[in-house]
Design an enzyme around this catalytic site. Structure first.
Site, PDB file in Angstrom:
ATOM      1  N   LYS A   1     -62.350  59.437-123.365  1.00  0.00           N
ATOM      2  CA  LYS A   1     -63.171  58.227-123.376  1.00  0.00           C
ATOM      3  C   LYS A   1     -62.898  57.477-124.662  1.00  0.00           C
ATOM      4  O   LYS A   1     -62.529  58.082-125.679  1.00  0.00           O
ATOM      5  CB  LYS A   1     -64.666  58.584-123.324  1.00  0.00           C
ATOM      6  CG  LYS A   1     -65.517  57.455-122.776  1.00  0.00           C
ATOM      7  CD  LYS A   1     -65.443  57.457-121.266  1.00  0.00           C
ATOM      8  CE  LYS A   1     -66.413  56.486-120.645  1.00  0.00           C
ATOM      9  NZ  LYS A   1     -66.617  56.832-119.230  1.00  0.00           N
TER      10      LYS A   1
HETATM   11  N1  GLU Z   1     -65.343  54.622-116.653  1.00  0.00           N
HETATM   12  C1  GLU Z   1     -65.319  55.267-115.366  1.00  0.00           C
HETATM   13  C2  GLU Z   1     -66.040  56.597-115.427  1.00  0.00           C
HETATM   14  O1  GLU Z   1     -66.909  56.802-116.249  1.00  0.00           O
HETATM   15  C3  GLU Z   1     -63.916  55.350-114.784  1.00  0.00           C
HETATM   16  C4  GLU Z   1     -62.909  56.093-115.615  1.00  0.00           C
HETATM   17  C5  GLU Z   1     -61.490  55.989-115.115  1.00  0.00           C
HETATM   18  O2  GLU Z   1     -61.242  55.395-114.079  1.00  0.00           O
HETATM   19  O3  GLU Z   1     -60.607  56.522-115.800  1.00  0.00           O
HETATM   20  O4  GLU Z   1     -65.842  57.448-114.601  1.00  0.00           O
END
Ligand code: GLU
Length: 419
Positions: A109
């Site tokens: 993240k």
């Molecule tokens: N931000 C989204 C999540 O929390 C998608 C992450 C992604 O597609 O890599 O799952």
């Protein structure tokens, strides 16, 4: 609904959830030592020339929690409350999430502490590009693949893709997912999180014998996940009786006209003042008498002090980490059925995986193909988690963690430790 943010530390929550599941599955000490903590954490200073000529410094992060089952994967968040601990928690949840839906990714993240609502497009672009350049050694289609999250979108991904590609000297679309279609994005990625939430709600309703048609729903948060979930539930005949966003909350006992509300939000940027609705306090939304509550905003929205007031039978976590462990315990004792975040909102990263596969193959799929594959993945993950929930008599969150953590543990054990 930013007004009710609590001080619970998301990383503490992530660690507590890990320990609870690891205890329930009797995971050995050595494996815990190898999989529990983030592999890499990078903090970067991001200086940006603002439109008035001044320089402002922002702090940014990229955390890779795990790369054991494949490239680290996870979104980038722009929000005033982003901290390293929050990003660590979100990266940890991405690892278990990718494992729950069994896609070959680890977890990561990123985030920048900033207030994008008070920045111009030019300022956002310069901040995104400078941040990309700062985290450049960490990312890449085989290493770590960013995607949109709270207050980032396909335009943000286009800037990241362009900055990365210009530095490398050729176009590398697979470095991000959630891109515009014209740059190698996937059909269906934009709606994927909400669509996945919808599929898991369908499964939960079937399991609990609650007809979706006519079911009453309250949706907290009307961004990408919340609005698409509301739209699909509306089309399926559910009654969306309340919707909130950071500006306010609108209520109509007979059901809100969701397509109209989405139009208004797109035009005016808020749900407040929607015709044919009455305003209620955003904090009252979670206590509404309804069948399904969809927290689709931020972490820790349902906590020790308000969980007792929840009356919904199903809580579908479209957001990451919306329930604290204390709220989990209270809701469990009330007999509520929680569809945990790492299952409920996994549709986003699942279609991100489809996008990455299409980019790698330079071969693109029809929208219906994406939807069908997503439905299969989400419903089979739901069945796997439900089976553990019923067999082991553990809450759905622990069941999902047992599945996700178990898959990562197995991969780590087979790989062994280097050197
Ligand atoms: N931000 C989204 C999540 O929390 C998608 C992450 C992604 O597609 O890599 O799952």
């Amino acid at each position: 609904m930013i007004t009710t943010i609590r001080k619970d530390n998301a990383y503490d929550v992530a660690m507590e959830n890990f320990d609870t599941a690891a205890d329930a599955m009797q995971l050995d000490h050595n494996t815990r030592e190898m999989i529990k903590y983030p592999e890499r954490m990078l903090t970067v200073t991001v200086p940006v020339r603002m439109d008035d000529g001044s320089i402002r410094r922002f702090e940014g992060y990229r955390v890779q929690h795990s790369s054991c089952r494949g490239p680290a994967k996870g979104g980038i968040r722009f929000h005033p409350q982003v901290t390293l601990d929050e990003v660590k928690a979100l990266a940890t949840w991405m690892t278990w999430k990718c494992a729950v839906v069994n896609i070959p990714f680890g977890g990561a993240k990123g985030g920048i502490t900033c207030d994008p609502k008070h920045m111009s497009q030019g300022e956002l672009e310069r901040m995104t590009r400078r941040y990309t350049s700062a985290i450049l050694p960490l990312i890449g289609p085989e290493q770590d693949i960013p995607a949109p999250d709270v207050y980032t979108n396909s335009q943000t991904m286009a800037w990241i893709m362009d900055t990365y590609s210009m530095t490398k000297g050729y176009s590398i679309p697979g470095v991000v997912t959630g891109k515009p279609i014209s740059l190698g994005g996937s059909l269906g990625r934009n709606e994927a999180t909400g669509r996945g939430v919808f599929y898991t709600i369908q499964c939960a309703c079937e399991h609990l014998n609650i007809p979706l048609k006519g079911a009453t729903v309250a949706v907290q948060g009307f961004g990408n996940a919340g609005s698409v979930t509301a739209q699909l539930l509306y089309e399926a005949g559910a009654k969306i009786i309340a919707v909130s966003d950071s500006t306010g909350c609108v209520f109509n006992r007979d059901g809100l006209d969701i397509p109209e509300l989405i139009n208004m939000k797109a035009m005016c940027g808020h749900v407040d003042g929607f015709p044919d609705s009455e305003p209620i306090h955003p904090q009252d939304l979670i206590a509404l008498n309804c069948d399904i509550l969809v927290p689709a905003a931020l972490e820790n929205m349902v906590h020790a002090d308000n969980a007792r007031s929840v009356r919904a039978r199903i809580i579908a976590e479209a957001a990451n980490g919306p329930l604290t462990p204390e709220a989990d315990r209270i809701l469990e004792s009330k007999g509520a059925f929680v569809i945990p975040d790492i299952l409920c909102n996994a549709g986003g990263v699942t279609v991100s995986y489809f996008e990455w596969v299409q980019d790698e193959q330079h071969l693109f799929w029809e929208a219906q193909d994406v939807y069908n594959r997503l439905e299969r993945v989400m419903k089979s993950a739901f069945r796997d988690v439900l089976k553990i929930h019923l067999d082991k008599k553990v809450p759905m969150r622990i069941a999902a963690n047992i599945l996700g953590i178990g898959r990562v543990a197995e991969a780590v054990q087979i790989r062994g430790i280097y050197p």
